[in-house]
Design a protein around this motif. Structure first.
Motif, PDB file in Angstrom:
ATOM      1  N   PRO A 165       0.877  -1.202  -0.093  1.00 35.99           N
ATOM      2  CA  PRO A 165      -0.015  -0.029   0.035  1.00 35.99           C
ATOM      3  C   PRO A 165       0.893   1.125  -0.034  1.00 35.99           C
ATOM      4  O   PRO A 165       1.096   1.755   0.947  1.00 35.99           O
ATOM      5  N   ASN A 166       1.428   1.278  -1.217  1.00 35.82           N
ATOM      6  CA  ASN A 166       2.240   2.850  -1.129  1.00 35.82           C
ATOM      7  C   ASN A 166       1.550   3.836  -1.521  1.00 35.82           C
ATOM      8  O   ASN A 166       0.175   4.021  -1.311  1.00 35.82           O
ATOM      9  N   GLN A 181      -0.999   6.071  -3.827  1.00 32.75           N
ATOM     10  CA  GLN A 181      -2.191   5.100  -4.507  1.00 32.75           C
ATOM     11  C   GLN A 181      -1.908   4.814  -5.954  1.00 32.75           C
ATOM     12  O   GLN A 181      -2.467   3.750  -6.249  1.00 32.75           O
ATOM     13  N   ASP A 182      -1.129   5.649  -6.542  1.00 29.88           N
ATOM     14  CA  ASP A 182      -0.904   5.407  -7.857  1.00 29.88           C
ATOM     15  C   ASP A 182      -0.007   4.064  -8.019  1.00 29.88           C
ATOM     16  O   ASP A 182      -0.229   3.079  -8.843  1.00 29.88           O
ATOM     17  N   ILE A 196      -1.186  12.440  -8.639  1.00 38.33           N
ATOM     18  CA  ILE A 196      -2.521  12.917  -9.157  1.00 38.33           C
ATOM     19  C   ILE A 196      -3.567  12.718  -8.254  1.00 38.33           C
ATOM     20  O   ILE A 196      -4.537  13.567  -7.845  1.00 38.33           O
ATOM     21  N   LEU A 197      -3.671  11.346  -7.442  1.00 33.11           N
ATOM     22  CA  LEU A 197      -4.457  11.231  -6.491  1.00 33.11           C
ATOM     23  C   LEU A 197      -4.248  11.922  -5.228  1.00 33.11           C
ATOM     24  O   LEU A 197      -5.368  11.984  -4.345  1.00 33.11           O
ATOM     25  N   LYS A 233      -2.397  16.730  -0.531  1.00 35.89           N
ATOM     26  CA  LYS A 233      -2.703  15.993   0.605  1.00 35.89           C
ATOM     27  C   LYS A 233      -1.525  15.647   1.402  1.00 35.89           C
ATOM     28  O   LYS A 233      -0.418  15.446   1.128  1.00 35.89           O
ATOM     29  N   THR A 234      -1.731  15.272   2.787  1.00 29.36           N
ATOM     30  CA  THR A 234      -0.733  14.772   3.639  1.00 29.36           C
ATOM     31  C   THR A 234      -1.207  13.194   3.465  1.00 29.36           C
ATOM     32  O   THR A 234      -2.473  12.846   4.109  1.00 29.36           O
ATOM     33  N   PHE A 235      -0.271  12.367   3.246  1.00 28.36           N
ATOM     34  CA  PHE A 235      -0.651  10.908   2.971  1.00 28.36           C
ATOM     35  C   PHE A 235       0.413  10.071   3.624  1.00 28.36           C
ATOM     36  O   PHE A 235       1.593  10.158   3.798  1.00 28.36           O
ATOM     37  N   ASP A 236      -0.243   8.999   4.472  1.00 29.05           N
ATOM     38  CA  ASP A 236       0.650   7.939   4.892  1.00 29.05           C
ATOM     39  C   ASP A 236       0.587   6.856   4.176  1.00 29.05           C
ATOM     40  O   ASP A 236      -0.443   6.200   3.556  1.00 29.05           O
ATOM     41  N   PHE A 237       1.688   5.939   3.845  1.00 33.29           N
ATOM     42  CA  PHE A 237       1.998   4.919   3.036  1.00 33.29           C
ATOM     43  C   PHE A 237       2.946   4.217   3.350  1.00 33.29           C
ATOM     44  O   PHE A 237       3.884   4.395   4.438  1.00 33.29           O
ATOM     45  N   ARG A 238       3.285   2.937   3.123  1.00 37.68           N
ATOM     46  CA  ARG A 238       3.831   1.793   3.261  1.00 37.68           C
ATOM     47  C   ARG A 238       5.323   1.675   2.477  1.00 37.68           C
ATOM     48  O   ARG A 238       4.828   2.010   0.974  1.00 37.68           O
TER      49      ARG A 238
END
Lengths: 327, 790
Positions: free
Chosen positions: A4-5, A7-8, A233-234, A238-243
Motif C-alpha cells: 500500500p504505497n 495510491q498510484d 495525481i490522487l 494531501k498529507t498521505f501515509d503509506f508503506r
C-alpha cells in the motif's frame, strides 16, 4: 497484497496484480490438469541494434557524480557468454553534459582497467557487488565532479558513438522530503522479527510531483522495489501515509509471508528522491513492462526521453534517511 | 425541460416526417391493390409446450413464393385475394400442417405444431429449407436450441456463443474465450440481445463460459451479413437470443449435474394456456466443494464461482394482447484471502437485465410491440490490507423504450417501422480508497448519453424472382449532462455533443430457380459506444465508453454478395458468401499506455481505420441420421492508426485468414447419439520481440511491429455421446447421460508466449527462453441430465 504505497503505485500494482489474479484463477482451474509448456523458438527480426542510454545525475547528500552507461540492444537469444556481454557496451563514445553554461566531457571508465581499490569504490557507488562483476563493466562518468547539479536547472546530454548521434534533456526538480518515518507491526499475524516501514508525506499542492525511492539494507547496495515510482495525481496537496517496501535482494526468492517487511536489527538507508515527468514515465513503463506477462498482458513499450536511442537520461533530487529496524 | 432541448425536438420532427411518409405509402399501397384481399392471421405454437415459434413458414402450397413467416412472437399475417387455398405451415423439427382455407373474409387461424419424427424421413418436405434460399436475409443463421444441445462442449457445458463460433464468418480469438469477432469486426461490434436487452459482458470466468444458459433459451439467430434497419447501434453483427416463455400446459423440472457446474430449470403454467413462467439457474461449485480444504490453509475464504439466473413470466390477456416480463441476473465472484498478511481481494462482476414487453395486435395486418428495458453491467474490485483499502468500479446502465410495428399491408409487402430511445450512464474506472485517516479518489464522474433511432423497412416482392428489403435507419447520440469540461458545467440533460447519421440498408434476392438464389446487400451502420481492450483478450476491467467531445462514433459499411442453393428435397444446403467491410473511427490505446486509473481513459485513445474482406463457404445436411455442416472461411482483418507505428497497416488481433469447421451429429439408435466437431484455423497474430536490452542490470523486452508474427495453427477435435437409457418411457421422470471429451487428441494449442528472462549484467549472466503455454489439454467430462414433467 502488494505494498500500500502511494495510491498510484497501488493502482499500477493492482493492474499487474489483476493480471496475476486472472492467472491465479486459471491456475486454480487448470491445476487439476497438467498445464503444458513447450519451448518456443522465436524468429529473429532483422533490424539494426539500438543504443541504450542509462544516464543519471543527482543533486543531494552523498550524490553520485553524473554517469552514463551505454549498451546495445540484442535480438532475442538463448544465452550470452561474458564475452558477448562485454561486447554489448559501447566503447569510445564522446559523452558530454551541458548545463547551460559549461560543457563537461564524461570519462570512459572500464572496470577491468581500474586498480582494485578504485574498482571496489566504483562498484560500491554504482550499487554493484565488486566480487561478482564478471563483465568488463564500462561507464562514462564525471570523475572530477565538475558538474554540480542544482534544483531547477536543466542538463543536456549529447552522445556521439560512431556515426550515431544521441541527445536528451532532463531537469533537476525541487526536492520534496518525507515528513516522518516510523515502524509498524507486520499486517495480519505479527511476527517478532519483522516490521513494516511507514512514511508520511505532505505533497505540495497545485504542481505535478513525481517520486522514486531506493533502499539499502546494512552494507548492501541501493535497490529499488518492484513498484518504486509514483505520481501525485490522487494525493495532490494531501498529507498521505503509506508503506515503503523493502526491495528483494539479489537472489532472494519471493515469499509472501516476509515480502516487503524489514528484519529487526538491520540498518536501513532510505534514499527518497524527486524526479521529473519524463523520468517518471520511463520507470513507470519499465515496471509495467517487467510485470506484464501472461495471456492477459499488453505489449508495453518502455517510454524514453532519448532522441536517437532507448533508455533514459534522468535527474534526481535526493535525500537520505538512516534508520535502525526496531520497535 | 426535456422537450425543450434541441435533440429531442429534432427527433420529434423526424418522427413526424417518418410517420407522414409511412401514411402516404400505405395509402398508395391500398390504392394500388388491384384486387380486394383478405387476411389470414394468427399465432403459431408448439403443441406440447405452448411456446410460440419464431420464423415458421406459411405459404400457399402451389405457389410457394406467396408466403410469409411468423415474427418474434409467433404472429403471422398473409393477405390473399378471395379464393380457396391449401396453406402450408412448416417449421424445422415439426410436422407440416396443411390447411384448406376458404378466404372470403378475414380469418384467424392459430396452428399448434406437433414435433416431427426425428429418426426417419417420412414425408419429404421440399420447401422447409427453401427459407434460407428465398429470404432476403443475408448472412443470417438461425439456431434452435436443441441443435446446439447436441454439440460437444467444454467441460460438458453446452454454450450458445460457442456454437455460433463454429459457423463460418464467426471467429473466436482465444482458447475457451466467449468473445467473438464477426467478419473482421471487434468484440464490441456485436449486438448481443437477450429478450431485447443488450448484454454488455458475455463471459464468465474471464470469458471461458458465456452467460447464456441454454436451458432457458428458445431460439438464437445470428445476422452477420448486414443487419436490416430494424437493428442498429453496433457495426458487425446481431445475436438475437429469445428466452423460452415457459410451458403453458405442463409443469416441467429439468436440469443437469456436471463436474464443473450444474443447472436447474422449472417452468409451467400459472393459468393453463394463458400464462406461464420459467425460472432457470446455473452455478459452478468446483471451489465451493474445495472449501473445507481451503479453510484449513492460509487462503481460507478464497473462492471463485459464477451463477446465472433467468426468469420470465407471461400472460395472454386475449388474442390481441400479451405481456412478458423477463429478467437475467448473473455474477462472477472471486474472493482471494491470505490470512497471514491480512490481505483480501474481492472481485464481483456481472450483468442484470429486465424487460417488459407488450404485444398488441392492432388489426390482422398490424402487430405492435412495446418494450421497456433496463440493463446494466457492473464490475467491482475491493482490496484491503491493514490500514489500507481501495475500491475500483466501472459499469454501464441503460434504460430503454422501444416501439416496433410489423405491418403486412398487401401481398408482397412486409413493413417494419419503429423507434427507440436509450438513456445510458457510463461509469468509468472510479477509484476510491483510504490509507489510515486519509481518503483519496480519482474523482471521476459518470458520463450520460441519449441514444435514439427511428427506422423503416419494407420487404417487397417485386416479382416472382426478385425480392428486396429496403430500409433506412436514422440514429442519434447526444452526450448529456450532468458533465463538467474544464470550467464549463452542463446541467442534467443539457446537450454536450451530438452525433447522428443515416444508415441505409439495402438487400436484394434474385431467384435463379426455385432452389437457387443470388443475394446482394449493402449496409451502413453507426456505433456510439465502445469497448477498448488493452490486451489480446477481453477482461472484466475493460471499460465501455460513450462517444463524446473527444471520441467520435464508429462507422461501418458492408457490401456483401452470396449464392445459395438447396439440393434434393431440402436435405442439403450450400452457400457461398463474400463481403467487404470498411470501418472508421476505430479506437485503440497509444503505444506507451499503462493502465493507470488516475488519467482519464479518453486521453489514452488513438483513432484509426479498419478493413475486412472474405469468403465464406458452407455445406449443411439438415436431415437424416447424420446431420451437420462443414464451413470454410477466408477472412483478412486489418487496422491502421496514424499514431501507431506511423500508420502501418497491421492485422487485427483476431485476424484469422483460414478457418475450417466441421460439426457432425449422428443418431445411432433411440438410446445413443454421437456428435463431434473439428476446427482448424491459422494461428493468431502476436507482437514478437524485436530485441532485448539491459536496464538496471535486468533484461527488458522491446517489441517488434505489432501483430507481425503468428502462433502455430490451431486445431482441435471434440467428441460427445448422449445416452438415454429409456427413450420410450412414459414415466414423468427421465434421465440421460452426456459424456464429452474436449480436445480429443490432446493438441497443444498455443495460449500465450511467456518470456523467461534471467539476467544480471554485472554477474555475467544472461539467459532468455520463450515458452509457449497451452491451456487446455484433453478434458473429459460427464453430466447427468434429468427431466420431470407433470
Amino acid at each position: 497484497m502488494e505494498s500500500p504505497n502511494l495510491q498510484d503505485q497501488k493502482t499500477k500494482n493492482r493492474e499487474a496484480r489483476l493480471f496475476s489474479v486472472g492467472i491465479l484463477i486459471l491456475l486454480f482451474m487448470v491445476s487439476f490438469f497438467p498445464a503444458c509448456e513447450v519451448e518456443f523458438i522465436t524468429r529473429n527480426i532483422d533490424l539494426e541494434p539500438e543504443i541504450v542510454v542509462e544516464g543519471f545525475i543527482e543533486a543531494g547528500p552523498e550524490a553520485l557524480p553524473a554517469y552514463v552507461i551505454l549498451t546495445r540492444s540484442k535480438p532475442f537469444f538463448s544465452e550470452l557468454s561474458p564475452a558477448e556481454l562485454d561486447a554489448l557496451f559501447v566503447r569510445n563514445a564522446v559523452v558530454t553534459v551541458n548545463d547551460g553554461q559549461q560543457t563537461t566531457t564524461l570519462d570512459e571508465l572500464c572496470f577491468n582497467e581500474l586498480p582494485p581499490d578504485l574498482r571496489r569504490l566504483a562498484a560500491a557507488r554504482l550499487g554493484l557487488n565488486p566480487d561478482s562483476i564478471l563483465v568488463n563493466f564500462c561507464v562514462y562518468i564525471d570523475l572530477n565532479a565538475a558538474i554540480k547539479p542544482e534544483a531547477g536547472k536543466s542538463y543536456h546530454l549529447n552522445i556521439v558513438a560512431g556515426d550515431q548521434r544521441i541527445e536528451a534533456s532532463t531537469t533537476v526538480p525541487a526536492y520534496v522530503p518525507l515528513d516522518s518515518l516510523w515502524w509498524r507491526e507486520a499486517p495480519g499475524k505479527p511476527v517478532d522479527t519483522l516490521l513494516q516501514l511507514m512514511a508520511r508525506i505532505q505533497d505540495p499542492p497545485g504542481q505535478k510531483n513525481f517520486y522514486r525511492y531506493f533502499c539499502k539494507v546494512n552494507e548492501g547496495p541501493f535497490e529499488t522495489p518492484f513498484s518504486s515510482v509514483n505520481d501525485d495525481i490522487l494525493i495532490d496537496g494531501k498529507t498521505f501515509d503509506f508503506r515503503l517496501i523493502r526491495p528483494r535482494q539479489e537472489g532472494e526468492e519471493f515469499d509472501q509471508s516476509t515480502f516487503g517487511l524489514f528484519r529487526t536489527g538491520d540498518s536501513i538507508t532510505l534514499k527518497w528522491t524527486s524526479i521529473d515527468e519524463a523520468h517518471f514515465n520511463f520507470w513507470n513503463t519499465f515496471e509495467f513492462n517487467k510485470g506484464n506477462q501472461g495471456p492477459f498482458s499488453s505489449y508495453t513499450t518502455i517510454d524514453t526521453n532519448i532522441k536517437g536511442g532507448l533508455g533514459v537520461w534522468g535527474a534526481y533530487s535526493t535525500g537520505l534517511y538512516r534508520l535502525r529496524v526496531a520497535r | 425541460m426535456i422537450l425543450s432541448t434541441p435533440f429531442l425536438l429534432n427527433n420529434g420532427v423526424l418522427m413526424k416526417k417518418a410517420f407522414l411518409y409511412f401514411l402516404l405509402l400505405t395509402l398508395s399501397l391500398d390504392l394500388l391493390a388491384q384486387q380486394k384481399t383478405f387476411t389470414l392471421s394468427g399465432y403459431l405454437r408448439d403443441s406440447l409446450s405452448g411456446e410460440t415459434l419464431t420464423g415458421a413458414n406459411v405459404y400457399v402450397r402451389d405457389r410457394p413464393q406467396i408466403g410469409t413467416s411468423s415474427n418474434h412472437y409467433g404472429f403471422y399475417s398473409l393477405s390473399l385475394p378471395a379464393g380457396e387455398y391449401a396453406v402450408v405451415f412448416s417449421y424445422l423439427g415439426f410436422e407440416d400442417r396443411i390447411e384448406t382455407v376458404r378466404l372470403s373474409q378475414d380469418q384467424k387461424l392459430d396452428i399448434l405444431f406437433n414435433p416431427g419424427i426425428q429418426l426417419e424421413e417420412l414425408v419429404v418436405e421440399e420447401n422447409k429449407s427453401l427459407e434460407q434460399v428465398q429470404s432476403t436475409a443475408m448472412g443470417r443463421v438461425d439456431l434452435p436450441t436443441d441443435q446446439i444441445k447436441r454439440m460437444p462442449a467444454l467441460f460438458g457445458e453446452v454454450d450458445v456463443l460457442k456454437a455460433l463460433q463454429l459457423l463460418p464468418g464467426v471467429l473466436s480469438a482465444d482458447e475457451g474465450g466467449a468473445g467473438f469477432y464477426v467478419r473482421g469486426g471487434g468484440a464490441d461490434q456485436n449486438l448481443l440481445l437477450l429478450d431485447e436487452a443488450p448484454v454488455y459482458n458475455s463471459g464468465h470466468l474471464l470469458g471461458f463460459f458465456s452467460v447464456f444458459n441454454s436451458d432457458a433459451i428458445k431460439h438464437t439467430s445470428l445476422i452477420k451479413g448486414g443487419m436490416p434497419a430494424y437493428y442498429g447501434g453496433r457495426l458487425s453483427s446481431v445475436v438475437d437470443i429469445q428466452m423460452k416463455e415457459g410451458n403453458a400446459r405442463d409443469y416441467v423440472v429439468e436440469g443437469g449435474l456436471g463436474l464443473i457446474a450444474s443447472r436447474l430449470t422449472v417452468q409451467g403454467p400459472l393459468v393453463e394456456d394463458k400464462s406461464s413462467f420459467i425460472v432457470s439457474a446455473r452455478r459452478t461449485y468446483l471451489l465451493d466443494l474445495a472449501q473445507p480444504f481451503i479453510r484449513k490453509t492460509d487462503f481460507a475464504g478464497t473462492n471463485y464461482y459464477f451463477y446465472d439466473l433467468n426468469a420470465k413470466v407471461n400472460h395472454r390477456f386475449s388474442d390481441k394482447d400479451r405481456i412478458y416480463l423477463s429478467g437475467y441476473f448473473g455474477r462472477d465472484i472471486l474472493d482471494y484471502r491470505s490470512g497471514e498478511r491480512d490481505f483480501a481481494l474481492r472481485m464481483p462482476y456481472g450483468n442484470n437485465t429486465a424487460t417488459l414487453r407488450w404485444n398488441h395486435v392492432v388489426s390482422n395486418k398490424l402487430f405492435m410491440n412495446t418494450t421497456a428495458v433496463y440493463n446494466g453491467y457492473r464490475f467491482r474490485l475491493d482490496g484491503e490490507q491493514d490500514l489500507f483499502s481501495f475500491r475500483l468500479n466501472n459499469g454501464v446502465r441503460d434504460f430503454q423504450l422501444k416501439l416496433d410495428t410489423d405491418y403486412y399491408p398487401a401481398p408482397g409487402h412486409f413493413i417494419r417501422f419503429g423507434a427507440n430511445v436509450i438513456h445510458h450512464r457510463f461509469t468509468p474506472n472510479i477509484l476510491s480508497g483510504a490509507s489510515g485517516e486519509t481518503t483519496f479518489t480519482n474523482d471521476y464522474k459518470p458520463k450520460y448519453g441519449l441514444e435514439s433511432a427511428v427506422f423503416f423497412q419494407d420487404e417487397i416482392r417485386i416479382s416472382e424472382r426478385l425480392t428486396t428489403n429496403l430500409g433506412l435507419r436514422w440514429s442519434r447520440f447526444t452526450q448529456i449532462g450532468p458533465f463538467r469540461d474544464g470550467d464549463k458545467v452542463y446541467d442534467d440533460f443539457e446537450a454536450v455533443k451530438s452525433f447522428d447519421g443515416l444508415e441505409p440498408r439495402l438487400f436484394l434476392t434474385w431467384m435463379l430457380n426455385p432452389r437457387t438464389s443470388l443475394k446482394f446487400g449493402y449496409s451502413q451502420n453507426q456505433q456510439y459506444i465502445h469497448l477498448v481492450s488493452n490486451s489480446a483478450s477481453t477482461l472484466p476491467t475493460d471499460v465501455w465508453v460513450p462517444s463524446s467531445l473527444y471520441v467520435k462514433p464508429q462507422r461501418g459499411n458492408q457490401w456483401s454478395a452470396g449464392w445459395y442453393k438447396t439440393l434434393k428435397d431440402g436435405t442439403w444446403n450450400l452457400s457461398a458468401e463474400t463481403f467487404y467491410k470498411s470501418l472508421r473511427n476505430q479506437i485503440d490505446y497509444h503505444e506507451t499506455y499503462t493502465s493507470n486509473q488516475s488519467t482519464e481513459i479518453e486521453e489514452a485513445f488513438v483513432f484509426g481505420k479498419g478493413q475486412a474482406y472474405g469468403l465464406e463457404l458452407f455445406v449443411q445436411k439438415s436431415r437424416g441420421k447424420l446431420t451437420g455442416w462443414l464451413g470454410y472461411t477466408f477472412t483478412r482483418s486489418w487496422r491502421w492508426f496514424r499514431d501507431i507505428e506511423q500508420g502501418r497497416k497491421f492485422p487485427a488481433s483476431f485476424d484469422k485468414p483460414h478457418d475450417l469447421e466441421m460439426v457432425a451429429s449422428y443418431q445411432v439408435s433411440r438410446k445413443w447419439s454421437l456428435s463431434a466437431n473439428f476446427v482448424y484455423g491459422t494461428g493468431r497474430p502476436f507482437t514478437p520481440l524485436r530485441s532485448v536490452y539491459f536496464i538496471d542490470q535486468d533484461l527488458v523486452t522491446r517489441y517488434g511491429p505489432r501483430n507481425s508474427a503468428r502462433y502455430q495453427d490451431y486445431h482441435r477435435a471434440d467428441f460427445s455421446a448422449n445416452y438415454t437409457p429409456k427413450p420410450d418411457s412414459k414415466k414423468a421422470f427421465s434421465g440421460s447421460w452426456t459424456f464429452s471429451v474436449y480436445n480429443l487428441y490432446n493438441r497443444k494449442n498455443p495460449f500465450f508466449i511467456n518470456y523467461d528472462l534471467d539476467s544480471d549484467l554485472s554477474a555475467g549472466r544472461a539467459k532468455a527462453t520463450a515458452y509457449q503455454v497451452t491451456l487446455f489439454p484433453l478434458i473429459p467430462s460427464v453430466t447427468w441430465n434429468f427431466k420431470w414433467k407433470s
